[in-house]
Design an enzyme around this catalytic site. Structure first.
Site, PDB file in Angstrom:
ATOM      1  N   HIS A 212       0.860  -1.180   0.000  1.00  0.00           N
ATOM      2  CA  HIS A 212       0.000   0.000   0.000  1.00  0.00           C
ATOM      3  C   HIS A 212       0.895   1.229   0.000  1.00  0.00           C
ATOM      4  CE1 HIS A 212      -3.790   2.212   0.799  1.00  0.00           C
ATOM      5  NE2 HIS A 212      -2.950   3.086   1.354  1.00  0.00           N
ATOM      6  N   CYS A 213       0.747   2.062  -1.019  1.00  0.00           N
ATOM      7  CA  CYS A 213       1.607   3.237  -1.177  1.00  0.00           C
ATOM      8  C   CYS A 213       0.871   4.472  -0.659  1.00  0.00           C
ATOM      9  CB  CYS A 213       1.987   3.420  -2.646  1.00  0.00           C
ATOM     10  SG  CYS A 213       3.086   4.829  -2.920  1.00  0.00           S
ATOM     11  N   PRO A 214       1.348   5.112   0.400  1.00  0.00           N
ATOM     12  CA  PRO A 214       0.673   6.315   0.891  1.00  0.00           C
ATOM     13  C   PRO A 214       0.808   7.493  -0.067  1.00  0.00           C
ATOM     14  CG  PRO A 214       2.708   5.945   2.098  1.00  0.00           C
ATOM     15  CD  PRO A 214       2.506   4.740   1.242  1.00  0.00           C
ATOM     16  N   ASN A 217      -2.047   7.028  -2.210  1.00  0.00           N
ATOM     17  CA  ASN A 217      -3.308   6.821  -1.494  1.00  0.00           C
ATOM     18  C   ASN A 217      -4.075   5.660  -2.122  1.00  0.00           C
ATOM     19  OD1 ASN A 217      -5.227   7.309   0.502  1.00  0.00           O
ATOM     20  ND2 ASN A 217      -6.355   8.765  -0.768  1.00  0.00           N
TER      21      ASN A 217
END
Length: 413
Positions: A212-214, A217
């Site tokens: 999951h890449c912040p 998002n």
């Protein structure tokens, strides 16, 4: 108890009610002296009455939920014989993981805005400060190179970042179908196909999940993995391009700031001696003629600071993002994701104990892995699908995967 009373009751005469009550009382006293189970029963009754009295006091629901949650965590440490270090670690750090997931979920939009703002700031500096310098100092050939490459790189960055944030990573079906499954998600309670993992931030399973890449998002999965890697690659190339081409400008700007920083301390002057003092060129007691300081306007100062800001930011991002891009390139060459890297390492160690060698079932060979990843089906696709913006879908649907096609060329190019 009825048999005991019958044995004690004489058949010739009837007992009164008070006598029977006394005999029953003596019977219970005997049972409590001889049988400890009766004592336990009495204690349990007292505990139930005490709990009932406590239940009348209104305890907040969130305290009850927190206490039940902590008890569940404690009980999970010794749930069964399959408990190992991973289970203990997950149980102990579950509140930390929950806090990180919560913060990442709500601050994802902030990270996206930060990426957009930083990128736009570099663009403003490039168009307002650097482009006029290039047009005034470089030859026509170099001007054409910088204009063409810079705009191509900008288009690739913007396109792949937009697609990476807006494209769904892919989710397994929730209804019954014929898709082969390998397990059942413990959190979603739905069947999971191969290479599918649960994301705690998105709170659902993701097909071929990488992470999951912040900064997006969004999760990086089967349908947007190519967009994510292409964005990292072209952003790294853009940062390296700005860092290399702006190195001399950075050195000049830094030297200018350092030189004009000490103007008020070290004022330039021309010493006046001999006849100059006699003819009265200077006031009495002054031996230096103060020359006017060179012009250094607020505009010049802002230009130099902008160049320094651009070079430091692009150099830092280029190094950090370049390392991440190289790591993902290695994973793609091996035909695995970031999560599968850890899983495969554990499987390799487990198979080594049995004297066997573990092989990644999704490793099709280095060249084939890149063809499958970029969706290259013919030679022209290396240009139209890799070096130019392309919104084609990836190879396969993310639900079914071919195992061990290493010796066969999946996409003969």
């Amino acid at each position: 108890m009825a048999n005991y009373i019958n044995n004690l009751t004489p058949r010739k005469s009837m007992l009164t009610a008070s006598q029977i009550k006394h005999m029953v009382h003596e019977y219970y006293r005997c049972r409590m002296r001889c049988c400890p189970g009766s004592v336990l029963h009495l204690l349990r009754s007292a505990r139930l009455q005490l709990c009932a009295r406590r239940g009348r006091s209104r305890v907040p629901v969130w305290i009850k939920d927190a206490w039940a949650y902590m008890r569940l965590l404690l009980q999970s440490l010794y749930f069964n014989s399959l408990t190992d270090s991973d289970v203990v670690f997950d149980s102990v750090f579950e509140p930390v993981f929950w806090a990180v997931d919560y913060v990442t979920r709500w601050f994802g939009l902030v990270f996206v805005c930060l990426v957009v703002i930083l990128t736009c700031s570099i663009l403003v500096i490039a168009y307002v400060v650097l482009l006029p310098l290039i047009l005034n100092t470089y030859s026509p050939a170099w001007i054409a190179w910088h204009v063409c490459y810079g705009h191509w790189n900008l288009i690739m960055i913007a396109f792949h970042y937009y697609k990476a944030t807006k494209t769904s990573p892919g989710y397994p079906p929730t209804e019954k179908n014929d898709t082969p499954i390998v397990s059942v998600c413990k959190k979603c309670i739905i069947p999971k196909p191969a290479r599918t993992h649960h994301c705690g931030i998105c709170n659902r399973c993701i097909l071929k999940m990488d992470h999951h890449c912040p900064w997006l998002n969004n999760c990086v999965g089967h349908f947007n993995h190519r967009y994510f890697f292409s964005f990292c690659l072209f952003m790294t190339l853009g940062c390296v391009y700005c860092s290399i081409s702006g190195r001399n400008l950075f050195l000049d700007a830094y030297s200018a700031l350092e030189r004009f920083k000490h103007l008020d301390v070290d004022k330039p002057g021309v010493p006046v001696t001999g006849m100059g003092v006699l003819i009265g060129l200077l006031p009495h007691g002054q031996t230096n003629y103060q020359t006017p300081a060179p012009t250094y306007t607020f505009k010049d100062k802002m230009i130099n600071k902008s160049i320094i800001y651009m070079w430091v930011l692009t150099s830092t991002v280029g190094v950090a993002l370049g390392a991440l891009t190289i790591w993902h390139a290695i994973l793609i060459s091996r035909g695995e994701t970031s999560i599968e890297r850890h899983i495969n390492r554990k499987e390799m160690k487990r198979m080594e104990k049995w004297g066997k060698v573990y092989k990644n079932p999704f490793n099709y060979g280095k060249l084939n892995n890149w063809k499958v990843f970029f969706g290259v089906e013919k030679k022209s696709h290396w240009v139209t699908r890799v070096l130019l913006p392309s919104g084609h879908t990836p190879h396969g649907d993310g639900l079914k995967w071919n195992a061990f096609p290493v010796k066969t060329d999946l996409i003969p190019v």
